[in-house]
Design an enzyme around this catalytic site. Structure first.
Site, PDB file in Angstrom:
ATOM      1  N   GLU A   1       5.884 -60.476 -43.166  1.00 12.12           N
ATOM      2  CA  GLU A   1       5.341 -61.647 -43.293  1.00 12.12           C
ATOM      3  C   GLU A   1       6.006 -62.633 -42.437  1.00 12.12           C
ATOM      4  O   GLU A   1       5.951 -62.739 -41.305  1.00 12.12           O
ATOM      5  CB  GLU A   1       5.294 -62.280 -44.959  1.00 12.12           C
ATOM      6  CG  GLU A   1       4.270 -63.409 -45.140  1.00 12.12           C
ATOM      7  CD  GLU A   1       3.921 -63.692 -46.411  1.00 12.12           C
ATOM      8  OE1 GLU A   1       3.382 -64.925 -46.578  1.00 12.12           O
ATOM      9  OE2 GLU A   1       4.361 -62.663 -47.282  1.00 12.12           O
TER      10      GLU A   1
ATOM     11  N   GLU B   1      11.618 -64.814 -54.860  1.00  7.23           N
ATOM     12  CA  GLU B   1      10.529 -65.398 -54.580  1.00  7.23           C
ATOM     13  C   GLU B   1       9.673 -65.781 -56.047  1.00  7.23           C
ATOM     14  O   GLU B   1       9.137 -66.616 -56.276  1.00  7.23           O
ATOM     15  CB  GLU B   1       9.433 -64.440 -53.998  1.00  7.23           C
ATOM     16  CG  GLU B   1       7.953 -65.116 -53.716  1.00  7.23           C
ATOM     17  CD  GLU B   1       7.448 -63.909 -52.938  1.00  7.23           C
ATOM     18  OE1 GLU B   1       6.223 -64.495 -52.428  1.00  7.23           O
ATOM     19  OE2 GLU B   1       7.585 -62.874 -52.686  1.00  7.23           O
TER      20      GLU B   1
END
Length: 934
Positions: free
Chosen positions: A441, A716
């Site tokens: 990502e 996260e």
């Protein structure tokens, strides 16, 4: 008196940057003076200032945080500048000389060239430059695509890496400027190329060749000889190519470096039809190696692996000393965590994060070139014998940003949390504010960027970094009629205009302005800011013209824990409430920005629009009796934080948030939208105890849970790692994701009380309003702000509060002392001519203070009584049940009145539920113990 931190557009001695409107800033330090009476800025073409080109004269209008040089700049010119300052006490100072150099002149005469090799082959472009007479000055203007390094006679030029970085290559390509030392005779130039973001494996939507399918470069060498003649040598087909020993590289996969490869065969180059009009002087701050970490341990795992532990989740490269025999293949894999004490990297998804080095038998220090890794652990395969930690270094890479802020508290776990947030910023501020630096990502998610921007501005000088990102944001908007995609830069994808994500266009430049006091970023981004609000307005008109945003897909309160689906990613808060909240919030920012920039017509229009959105929000989401219709923590937080709570609903909104926390046993369940604003809302609205309680929560979900689990960056997810040490899932689970590190902004603004003001942005005028709480014994911090160093410190000593503050030169602060009496404070300030006023406001005392250092000691006026610590382990509490030695401690502010309730509450009554510092099943025993002691 000294003048330091001289910057142009918040860059130190910038070479070849986009300096269309150069703005200088400086900081005056080491002085007993209070204010600047006048200053003078001098600009010359030489270091001795004999060839003067600008003299401001002695002026009272020069502001240290931002002074625009009112002069027309010539291209390819180095300017030297310095500042003189006169203070109110007669002190004077003159700075050392700083400089900036403008970018190249005119159109490009050079060609874009590409190696005449298959497109997948990694290559080097090269040319021998013959110099026949002495050189006075030489500059090389160059960019390579995807990424490149420049070499002159075998020596790498400059200390920057991963150039030219990542930008919206569809719209603009930033070139770099090098100062070359050319000698008479033959000078061998090489541009070493790798695929990078431009061409290689990168992206969720299109996974390769996002911007182009060929390696390419363009360069011009501008030489001025001692005899006054000039020459330009540009890239063309006289340049040749060879294969690179970096035979494979990519952002996600890593790199293969084969030093045994024969690269002597020479190949031609070809002109490639890339658009020269896209070429632009750079904006990106340098990407460099900032630190070198030595492994703290060599681990031999149960699986028989050899693993290096760097001791810190970091981003960058691994360098090592190698003298392996020719043909030896060394293989390195990178990961963030161990599982069952073995190496693990499944949470990288498809990204590989690998490095292969094939030795030619030469002793050398090896590093990577065209990739980067997010990692703490390195699995080493093929190493002969036991690796020596002294032979390895983790090279920490990020964009250049001066560190500004520092926080320290009495709680080591909180200190580690602050450390983790700062390292999350280091790891994810690599030219673009990314979500994560390790898996497949590494995207510039706009939501993550705006959520963290306040914290980022406290931690480091991010003005130049966000200036470059702002250009990418607007470049993408121009493709989408003002809409902001969820990722910037993004290629080959239309993009989603999601609330809170798109608001990066307004919130980031506004935060940057507040912190650094330079309205240049507002001027640069104004069209972008306005375009985003106009986009929301069009969506509103398209679906009923209600002055609400109630259409489209939205991430909204992403990863909130109150969602209905186990393991889901969408929170329970109505996304359209969040949409409409941000619609108002961004419109209000644009209205204020228009006023600052003197755009009176726009200011009036957006002020009126903001009021209409406010009124529509109240009508839509509040009942006539004052109840908020969406009953989630985030809904209450958005309404309170964004100024959308009407007076008639204030009490019920605060009480509603308190009730939701109480029902959830005083744990948060908020996501990306609610979490950054939750603690500020609690502290602003009489629930400061609960803000501290959330900060210091040691269980799930809580910031200190991950600290106790060994985190060295921000996760996260609240449960990225489970209590048993296992990763909670591999689908979307980064251990270096800075968003929830936004709690650090609350620490600066509320715990320490350092708050920028719209009037006097850049901390020329600011507030110092710390909110001490008995759950922490002391806290202190400093901020090297745009105006100078601010310090704030407090401690609770018995029944007394102790404060210490520093207000920098030429700044003014409003110091707010909580639960204080004017008479008591006035007695401590008597005779101090730097104290401009002392005023009682409600239960606090507000002091207007000029530059200086201040100390205050007093007993707070809030009723105090004994309440007993539940911070000690259960065994310790039981051992002292009769003696009360551990339990009997004085705490500050344990009885309080909430502004929306008349009753007084003790903390225990306010919590009325399990304390979170001990296991829940032991709470009944603690309750009984507390009653007996009392």
């Amino acid at each position: 008196m000294k003048i330091n931190h001289l910057k142009v557009n918040h860059l130190v001695n910038p070479l070849g940057y986009d300096l269309a409107e150069p703005t200088i800033s400086y900081v005056v330090e080491e002085t007993q003076a209070v204010r600047q009476e006048r200053a003078q800025v001098l600009v010359a073409l030489d270091e001795k200032f004999a060839e003067m080109v600008f003299d401001s004269g002695e002026s009272a209008e020069i502001v240290s945080t931002a002074y625009i040089l009112p002069m027309e700049l010539k291209p390819e010119t180095r300017y030297y500048w310095k500042v003189r300052v006169w203070a109110d006490n007669g002190e004077t100072a003159e700075s050392e000389a700083a400089w900036f150099e403008t970018a190249k002149a005119g159109e490009w005469t050079a060609d874009w060239i590409t190696p005449a090799l298959p497109k997948e082959v990694q290559a080097v472009l090269m040319k021998n430059v013959e110099i026949s007479r002495p050189v006075k000055k030489a500059r090389m203007y160059v960019v390579g695509l995807g990424v490149y390094e420049l070499y002159l006679n075998g020596q790498k030029q400059g200390d920057e890496v991963l150039l030219p970085g990542l930008c919206d290559f569809d719209t603009w390509i930033q070139y770099q400027t090098y100062e070359l030392e050319l000698s008479e005779g033959q000078n061998h130039m090489e541009i070493v190329l790798g695929d990078g973001w431009y061409k290689g494996w990168y992206g969720l939507r299109q996974t390769s060749e996002n911007y182009g399918d060929r390696l390419a470069a363009i360069a011009e060498i501008h030489i001025t000889y001692e005899d006054g003649t000039q020459e330009v040598i540009g890239t063309d087909t006289t340049w040749k190519a060879r294969k690179s020993q970096v035979v494979y590289s990519g952002i996600y996969p890593g790199e293969i470096y084969d030093t045994t490869l024969d690269t002597s065969e020479i190949f031609d180059t070809e002109v490639i039809g890339l658009d020269k009009e896209k070429l632009s002087p750079r904006l990106s701050p340098p990407i460099t190696v900032h630190e070198q970490l030595k492994p703290i341990e060599v681990i031999h795992t149960p699986a028989g692996e050899t693993v290096l532990d760097m001791g810190q989740n970091m981003v960058g490269w691994l360098s090592f000393k190698c003298s392996a025999p020719k043909g030896t293949r060394l293989f390195f894999q990178f990961g963030e965590i161990l599982q069952d004490d073995n190496f693990y990297n499944d949470n990288l998804r498809t990204a590989k994060e690998e490095f292969t080095y094939i030795s030619d038998g030469t002793e050398r220090v090896v590093r990577q070139h065209f990739t980067f890794y997010g990692y703490r652990f390195v699995k080493v395969t093929g190493w002969d014998g036991e690796p020596d930690p002294e032979d390895f270094r983790g090279l920490v890479i990020h964009s250049e940003m001066e560190e500004l802020g520092h926080i320290e508290t009495s709680d080591p776990l909180v200190n580690q949390l602050v450390h983790n947030a700062k390292w999350g910023q280091k790891g994810n501020f690599l030219d673009v504010p990314t979500d994560c630096p390790q898996r497949d990502e590494r995207y510039g998610w706009t939501g993550d960027a705006q959520i963290f921007s306040g914290t980022a501005c406290f931690n480091m000088d991010t003005y130049a970094f966000y200036t470059k990102y702002g250009k990418d944001v607007y470049a993408e908007q121009l493709k989408l009629d003002g809409s902001v995609p969820d990722v910037v830069p993004v290629a080959n994808y239309q993009g989603d205009a999601s609330t809170a994500w798109g608001d990066a266009a307004t919130i980031i430049p506004w935060n940057v302005y507040l912190h650094y006091g330079d309205k240049g970023i507002l001027a640069r981004q104004y069209d972008s800011m306005k375009a985003w609000v106009d986009y929301m307005r069009r969506e509103d008109e398209k679906y009923g013209n209600k002055y609400l945003w109630q259409s489209g897909f939205h991430y909204a309160d992403w990863l909130a824990l109150d969602g209905n689906v186990e393991g889901g990613v969408y929170g329970a808060t109505d996304p359209f409430l969040i949409c409409s909240g941000y619609y108002y919030y961004s419109t209000d920012i644009v209205a204020k920005t228009a006023g600052i920039l003197g755009k009176e017509e726009d200011a009036a229009y957006y002020t009126d629009l903001a009021q209409k959105i406010h009124d529509a929000f109240v009508n839509e989401y509040f009942t006539p009796s004052g109840r908020l219709c969406v009953n989630t923590m985030t809904a209450h937080v958005v309404a309170l934080y964004m100024g959308l709570t009407p007076d008639f609903a204030y009490e019920k909104t605060c009480a509603g948030l308190l009730e939701l926390l109480k029902r959830n046993k005083y744990h948060l369940n908020t996501g990306f939208v609610g979490t950054p604003y939750l603690c500020p809302v609690l502290s602003e609205n009489g629930m400061n105890d609960l803000a501290y309680q959330l900060l210091m929560e040691k269980g799930f979900p809580g910031w200190l849970y991950e600290v106790l689990m060994g985190a060295t960056t921000i996760w996260e997810r609240w449960n990225s790692v489970l209590p048993n040490g296992k990763i909670s899932g591999t689908g979307m689970n980064s251990l270096n994701h800075y968003s929830y590190g936004s709690i650090v902004e609350w620490m600066y603004r509320y715990m320490l009380g350092i708050r920028p003001c719209e009037e006097g942005a850049g901390f020329k005028k600011f507030t110092l309003a710390p909110t001490p709480n008995y759950q922490m014994r002391w806290a202190k911090g400093s901020l090297r702000s745009a105006a100078g160093t601010i310090e704030s410190e407090w401690s609770i000593e018995g029944k007394e509060l102790h404060f210490r503050f520093t207000v920098p030169f030429d700044a003014q602060a409003v110091i707010v002392l909580p639960d204080a009496e004017e008479a008591v404070i006035a007695s401590q300030t008597a005779g101090n001519d730097r104290i401009l006023s002392v005023v009682q406001k409600n239960g606090n005392v507000e002091i207007t203070a000029a530059a200086g250092s201040y100390s205050f000691v007093y007993e707070p006026t809030v009723p105090c009584r004994k309440i007993y610590s539940v911070n000690s382990p259960m065994a310790e509490l039981e051992a002292n049940e009769k003696t009360k030695d551990i339990l009997d401690r004085e705490y500050f502010s344990t009885v309080k009145k909430l502004p929306f309730k008349d009753e007084l509450y003790t903390l225990q009554e306010l919590m009325n539920g399990p304390f979170t510092n001990v296991p829940y099943e032991q709470q009944a025993k603690i309750d009984k113990l507390l009653r007996e002691v009392e």
